[in-house]
Write an enzyme that holds these catalytic residues in place. Structure first.
Site, PDB file in Angstrom:
ATOM      1  N   LEU A 536       0.823  -1.210   0.000  1.00  0.00           N
ATOM      2  CA  LEU A 536       0.000   0.000   0.000  1.00  0.00           C
ATOM      3  C   LEU A 536       0.848   1.247   0.000  1.00  0.00           C
ATOM      4  O   LEU A 536       0.467   2.296  -0.483  1.00  0.00           O
ATOM      5  CB  LEU A 536      -0.902   0.019   1.241  1.00  0.00           C
ATOM      6  CG  LEU A 536      -2.012  -1.014   1.317  1.00  0.00           C
ATOM      7  CD1 LEU A 536      -2.600  -1.035   2.704  1.00  0.00           C
ATOM      8  CD2 LEU A 536      -3.082  -0.725   0.294  1.00  0.00           C
ATOM      9  N   GLY A 537       2.002   1.146   0.606  1.00  0.00           N
ATOM     10  CA  GLY A 537       2.850   2.327   0.703  1.00  0.00           C
ATOM     11  C   GLY A 537       4.021   2.064   1.606  1.00  0.00           C
ATOM     12  O   GLY A 537       4.213   0.951   2.093  1.00  0.00           O
ATOM     13  N   GLY A 539       6.007   3.594   4.924  1.00  0.00           N
ATOM     14  CA  GLY A 539       6.027   4.535   6.030  1.00  0.00           C
ATOM     15  C   GLY A 539       7.423   4.640   6.595  1.00  0.00           C
ATOM     16  O   GLY A 539       8.346   3.979   6.122  1.00  0.00           O
ATOM     17  N   GLY A 540       7.563   5.483   7.591  1.00  0.00           N
ATOM     18  CA  GLY A 540       8.856   5.688   8.211  1.00  0.00           C
ATOM     19  C   GLY A 540       9.437   4.426   8.806  1.00  0.00           C
ATOM     20  O   GLY A 540      10.640   4.246   8.871  1.00  0.00           O
ATOM     21  N   PHE A 541       8.589   3.502   9.215  1.00  0.00           N
ATOM     22  CA  PHE A 541       9.089   2.312   9.875  1.00  0.00           C
ATOM     23  C   PHE A 541       9.173   1.107   8.947  1.00  0.00           C
ATOM     24  O   PHE A 541       9.646   0.064   9.323  1.00  0.00           O
ATOM     25  CB  PHE A 541       8.193   1.931  11.050  1.00  0.00           C
ATOM     26  CG  PHE A 541       8.354   2.851  12.197  1.00  0.00           C
ATOM     27  CD1 PHE A 541       9.597   3.048  12.756  1.00  0.00           C
ATOM     28  CD2 PHE A 541       7.270   3.526  12.724  1.00  0.00           C
ATOM     29  CE1 PHE A 541       9.757   3.901  13.815  1.00  0.00           C
ATOM     30  CE2 PHE A 541       7.425   4.386  13.785  1.00  0.00           C
ATOM     31  CZ  PHE A 541       8.666   4.575  14.334  1.00  0.00           C
ATOM     32  N   GLY A 542       8.648   1.257   7.765  1.00  0.00           N
ATOM     33  CA  GLY A 542       8.701   0.136   6.847  1.00  0.00           C
ATOM     34  C   GLY A 542       7.479   0.104   5.964  1.00  0.00           C
ATOM     35  O   GLY A 542       6.573   0.925   6.100  1.00  0.00           O
ATOM     36  N   VAL A 544       3.953  -1.001   4.113  1.00  0.00           N
ATOM     37  CA  VAL A 544       2.643  -1.421   4.602  1.00  0.00           C
ATOM     38  C   VAL A 544       1.960  -2.218   3.494  1.00  0.00           C
ATOM     39  O   VAL A 544       1.956  -1.799   2.339  1.00  0.00           O
ATOM     40  CB  VAL A 544       1.773  -0.196   4.963  1.00  0.00           C
ATOM     41  CG1 VAL A 544       0.431  -0.644   5.517  1.00  0.00           C
ATOM     42  CG2 VAL A 544       2.490   0.675   5.983  1.00  0.00           C
ATOM     43  N   ASP A 626       1.239  14.554  16.832  1.00  0.00           N
ATOM     44  CA  ASP A 626       1.397  14.669  15.380  1.00  0.00           C
ATOM     45  C   ASP A 626       0.049  14.589  14.683  1.00  0.00           C
ATOM     46  O   ASP A 626      -0.124  13.869  13.724  1.00  0.00           O
ATOM     47  CB  ASP A 626       2.356  13.600  14.866  1.00  0.00           C
ATOM     48  CG  ASP A 626       2.875  13.934  13.467  1.00  0.00           C
ATOM     49  OD1 ASP A 626       2.765  15.114  13.065  1.00  0.00           O
ATOM     50  OD2 ASP A 626       3.368  13.041  12.783  1.00  0.00           O
TER      51      ASP A 626
END
Ligand SMILES: *[C@@H]1O[C@H](CO)[C@@H](O)[C@H](O)[C@H]1NC(C)=O
Ligand SMILES: *[C@@H]1O[C@H](CO)[C@@H](O)[C@H](O)[C@H]1NC(C)=O
Ligand SMILES: *[C@@H]1O[C@H](CO)[C@@H](O)[C@H](O)[C@H]1NC(C)=O
Ligand SMILES: *[C@@H]1O[C@H](CO)[C@@H](O)[C@H](O)[C@H]1NC(C)=O
Ligand SMILES: *[C@@H]1O[C@H](CO)[C@@H](O)[C@H](O)[C@H]1NC(C)=O
Ligand SMILES: *[C@@H]1O[C@H](CO)[C@@H](O)[C@H](O)[C@H]1NC(C)=O
Ligand SMILES: *[C@@H]1O[C@H](CO)[C@@H](O)[C@H](O)[C@H]1NC(C)=O
Ligand SMILES: *[C@@H]1O[C@H](CO)[C@@H](O)[C@H](O)[C@H]1NC(C)=O
Ligand SMILES: *[C@@H]1O[C@H](CO)[C@@H](O)[C@H](O)[C@H]1NC(C)=O
Ligand SMILES: *[C@@H]1O[C@H](CO)[C@@H](O)[C@H](O)[C@H]1NC(C)=O
Ligand SMILES: *[C@@H]1O[C@H](CO)[C@@H](O)[C@H](O)[C@H]1NC(C)=O
Length: 816
Positions: A536-537, A539-542, A544, A626
């Site tokens: 799906l995309g 993110g900062g952590f890995g 998805v 955030d």
């Protein structure tokens, strides 16, 4: 220290005022005591008590000396601050003997200092072409810069030839033309001392170093685009220093600008003291003295390489610190804690056939990164690059800097209590103990567990109301479900999550929270073996992935950074949100028409109630930190769900405010006190909510105003509000169809939430009440000044185009 000057004005007498009176009215009068410029033929004489003042009477150039000494110096000090506090000295190594000295422009056009016999003791020493020699003019600027010019072109300035003090506005080049600040010899001797301060000539990323002779004594840590990472930087730094690019030469320079933070009224200076300490001082007008804001080194253990190589200082409960070897290292010299450490098991070093060597990396968090970093540019695999080079001993990926690698011994390490950066040090396989990975895992689980208690909060849900989190299993060894909770450990971990904040989290309560686990194989099957199509995309952590459980339920699986070695996987399982996030609708010219007024109002209300739950109703107060449009997810019925708790902080019930040295979040949504002073509280979330509310009503991004007359959405909203034109703020596609009084009320509430002062902002329960009950009358908002200033937003570059996250407090960054 007793400094003597000859002039009345440092005594703050009324006589002083009157002498300026005379000076102002007789501008051209040669005999006036204070001048605003020195031209050919003008003299400033010590004997007469004459001085040169800046236009706005901030600074003075004059003669000073010390009690019991006939040596006189020419210096700059503050006009209206007693002391005098000298910030610059001209003839520091050549004092004038007696008070017969004078300052003038010499025949060659330079500013010079003469003694009573007209012997030249000091000169600006620039070569000036003949036709310009009579045009030289020296003026003192209001920022304390003594400038010699030929009327148009600057020939020389004291800001480029500083002594021991940095003043706001001074540009310190980072490479090439840089200069050092040199301490006085003693408190009563301005001649060159043994200590210098300047930009590290060893290259990038830049840092500030204090030397004693040639020996390093202290360093600030690397500049990460916002702060110096090795200093526990107080608020003033956050908006103080910037690294700018020179328009002309393309040179980069540091400059400190205190206009925004201190309303331009307070005086700030940084000084390398004769005792070898770098200090920041702020003039305290109430106490009438200089307050020390920051000092380097602050403690004994902040002295350069206090513990030696491969060792780090660690704070003790007692407040002092001790040195210890990094894991995998032992004392070189048993019994000498400051002698440094050596590796216990040799590294495998070189790459073996195709597969990387058997070395691995251990993660150390909250570290002051070692000295002599090498910036690795154009890399996509910082860890892999380090592993490939046999002499690479550590690496770090820091937001704002990128990939850094170290070769050989690691020196000047320090362990912070909070803040700092994450360092990965290379160890032989046998020395790696893999406990850090589990820590992160449990933190996520605990956080998720807490949040899941709320109905509004979306984080990790798969079945209605039933909470599931995190699956973990080693695909290699063991696909069984791993027992996750050890009550003692969980407590410890949640404390770590919230920094130094104590949590009264009971083990038995935790174990009551049902947290089911899924094994890796199940997740792998659900996501079609983590295939690209399901992605799906990122993110900062890995990445998805989208997945489907055997029950038919759609899920999103976040696969946390796979690099962490040792075959362990961490996955977070989320409810799948088909409608993506609010920003996809709000800022899309086509899709925004789907959001009619009623829907927008429901979203606003939903977010407000969700926040209220976090702030008040959850047992532990949670501050999101955030909140922004991209963190509001919409389910199939367009119900908003607050997401991404990567930055959330949990507060003990009685705690109202906390301070952080790592300001993370998204510019435009961050409250002034958070950006500038690192202070966050429920009121910082209220501020973000206010911005979000105005965005939802107007359909415009807060940051889309950069090139318009108004600095931000807030500035624009205020401007319309103030002119009773607030309806113009409402998104054009709903302006005519929406109930006017409701829309105005929303804008009003938004304006209340974005006020500069946290104390003026309502709390979320007030906001919910104001939204839901039309009867309550609303207070008038105070004009938000800080955010209407353009410079507030100039710092947005920091978040632009960065996607490296180096610790848990950093969440997914959304490119703009
Ligand atoms: C100045 O000299 C006198 C006499 O020698 C001494 O008592 C006094 O302490 C000195 N003052 C300073 C500031 O050194
Ligand atoms: C100036 O000259 C006179 C006479 O030569 C001498 O006595 C005095 O010491 C000189 N002053 C300085 C400051 O050198
Ligand atoms: C003045 O500049 C010249 C060359 O530009 C240099 O040789 C000389 O040492 C300088 N004098 C002082 C006092 O700095
Ligand atoms: C500069 O001033 C001196 C003395 O006032 C004069 O003799 C000289 O001609 C002037 N030079 C120029 C280039 O104007
Ligand atoms: C500043 O001082 C240090 C230590 O003496 C020296 O290594 C460095 O080159 C100096 N920098 C400049 C710009 O002179
Ligand atoms: C400065 O260094 C010199 C020699 O390196 C030494 O003699 C002197 O005592 C030092 N001064 C201070 C103030 O440390
Ligand atoms: C800045 O100005 C505001 C309002 O004038 C005042 O309340 C605040 O204390 C000032 N801040 C500082 C640091 O002086
Ligand atoms: C400044 O003054 C206040 C009160 O007069 C005092 O408590 C404080 O210690 C002083 N600070 C310094 C650095 O002298
Ligand atoms: C400990 O090691 C440091 C650095 O090698 C050395 O300077 C110091 O003398 C040593 N101390 C003792 C007690 O051996
Ligand atoms: C590396 O691989 C080559 C062939 O692929 C083999 O001949 C060689 O022995 C291997 N070296 C090691 C150290 O395993
Ligand atoms: C490792 O990196 C260092 C520093 O960049 C470099 O000098 C050295 O050649 C590299 N070694 C290998 C094997 O690539």
């Amino acid at each position: 220290m007793m400094i003597t000057t000859n002039h009345c004005q440092t005594l703050f007498s009324f006589a002083c005022l009157s002498c300026f009176f005379c000076f102002c009215s007789e501008f051209s009068c040669a005999a006036s005591t204070s001048r605003v410029s020195i031209k050919h033929g003008d003299f400033i004489r010590d004997k007469e008590g004459e001085v040169l003042v800046s236009n706005g009477f901030n600074f003075v150039v004059g003669f000073f000396g010390f009690q019991n000494s006939s040596s006189r110096y020419v210096g700059i000090w503050y006009y209206n601050i007693p002391g005098p506090q000298v910030v610059w000295v001209a003839n520091r190594n050549k004092p004038i003997n007696g008070n017969g000295g004078s300052i003038t422009i010499s025949t060659n056009g330079n500013l010079v200092i003469l003694d009573e016999n007209k012997t030249q003791l000091w000169s600006t020493n620039v070569s000036i072409i003949d036709s310009n020699k009579n045009n030289s003019e020296a003026v003192l600027k209001d920022n304390g810069n003594l400038v010699l010019s030929n009327g148009k072109v600057v020939l020389w300035e004291s800001f480029e030839n500083p002594t021991d003090t940095y003043l706001p506005g001074m540009k310190v080049p980072v490479n090439g033309k840089s200069f050092n600040f040199t301490s006085w010899k003693s408190s009563t001797d301005p001649s060159l001392g043994n200590h210098t301060m300047g930009i590290d000539p060893e290259g990038l990323p830049p840092q500030i170093v204090v030397w004693e002779g040639e020996k390093r004594k202290w360093r600030s840590g690397y500049w990460d685009g916002r702060v110096f990472t090795g200093v526990d930087m107080p608020g003033s730094f956050l908006h103080g220093f910037v690294l700018n690019l020179d328009n002309n030469g393309g040179d980069r320079y540091f400059v400190y600008n205190n206009k925004l933070l201190l309303n331009g009224t307070s005086s700030v200076r940084f000084q390398i003291g004769w005792d070898g300490y770098e200090r920041e001082f702020i003039w305290n007008q109430n106490e009438k003295n200089w307050t020390e804001k920051q000092k380097g080194p602050h403690n004994e253990w902040e002295v350069y390489n206090f513990c030696g190589g491969f060792a780090a200082s660690d704070l003790l409960v007692s407040g002092s610190a001790t040195c210890s070897c990094l894991q995998g290292f032992e004392l070189k010299d048993k019994g000498n804690l400051s002698g440094g450490c050596r590796r216990m098991t040799a590294l495998k070093g070189e790459q073996k056939n195709g597969s990387f060597g058997e070395d691995g990396f251990m993660e150390l968090r909250c570290m002051k990164l070692p000295d002599f970093a090498n910036l690795v540019v154009h890399t996509t695999d910082c860890e892999g690059d380090c592993l490939k080079n046999g002499s690479c001993t550590a690496y770090a990926e820091v937001m704002g800097i990128g990939c850094m690698a170290w070769y050989g011994e690691l020196v000047d390490l320090q362990k912070f209590e909070h803040g700092g950066n994450t360092l990965h040090i290379r160890l032989a396989h046998s020395d790696l103990v893999n406990n850090k990975k589990i820590v992160i895992l449990i933190i996520s689980a605990v956080l998720a567990g807490l949040i899941s208690l709320g109905m509004f909060v979306w984080l990790v849900r798969m079945n209605k109301r039933k909470l599931k989190v995190v699956s973990t299993a080693s695909p290699r060894k063991n696909s069984d479900i791993i027992p996750m909770f050890d009550a003692r450990k969980s407590r410890q971990m949640s404390a770590e999550l919230s920094g130094s904040i104590e949590l009264s989290l009971e083990g038995n309560q935790l174990s009551k929270t049902k947290i089911p686990f899924y094994n890796f194989i199940c997740m792998s099957a659900a996501t079609n073996n983590f295939s690209e199509e399901n992605k799906l995309g990122q993110g900062g952590f890995g990445p998805v992935y989208k997945g489907m459980l055997p029950t038919g339920e759609e899920i999103a699986v976040k696969r946390l950074s796979r690099r962490s070695g040792q075959g362990e996987e961490k996955l977070l399982v989320y409810e799948f949100m088909p409608n993506k996030s609010l920003d996809c609708f709000l800022f899309d010219p086509i899709k925004q028409t789907q959001l009619n007024w009623a829907r927008r109002f429901e979203i606003i209300e939903g977010i407000a109630r969700g926040l209220l739950y976090l702030h008040r109703d959850s047992r532990l107060r949670i501050i999101h930190r955030d909140l922004k449009a991209s963190n509001i997810l919409l389910d199939e019925n367009m119900n908003p769900k607050i997401s991404d708790f990567g930055l959330a902080r949990i507060f003990a019930g009685n705690q109202n405010e906390a301070n952080t040295t790592r300001v993370v979040g998204t510019y435009g949504y961050m409250s002034p006190e958070y950006v500038m002073e690192g202070l966050f509280s429920v009121k910082s979330d209220v501020y973000s909510f206010g911005v979000l509310l105005l965005e939802i009503v107007s359909g415009r991004k807060n940051t889309s105003f950069r090139h318009s007359d108004d600095s931000s959405l807030i500035g624009y909203a205020w401007h319309l509000w103030n002119e009773h034109r607030a309806m113009e703020l409402v998104d054009g596609c709903i302006r005519d169809s929406c109930p006017k009084n409701k829309a105005l009320r929303c804008i009003h509430i938004g304006m209340l939430c974005v006020q500069d002062s946290a104390g003026h902002r309502p709390n979320m329960s007030n906001v919910v009440l104001m939204l839901e009950s039309e009867a309550t009358t609303l207070p008038l908002p105070v004009q938000p000044l800080v955010t209407s200033m353009r410079s507030y937003e100039d710092r947005e570059f920091y978040m632009d185009g960065l996607d490296v996250s180096n610790d848990l407090t950093v969440t997914m960054l959304v490119g703009r």
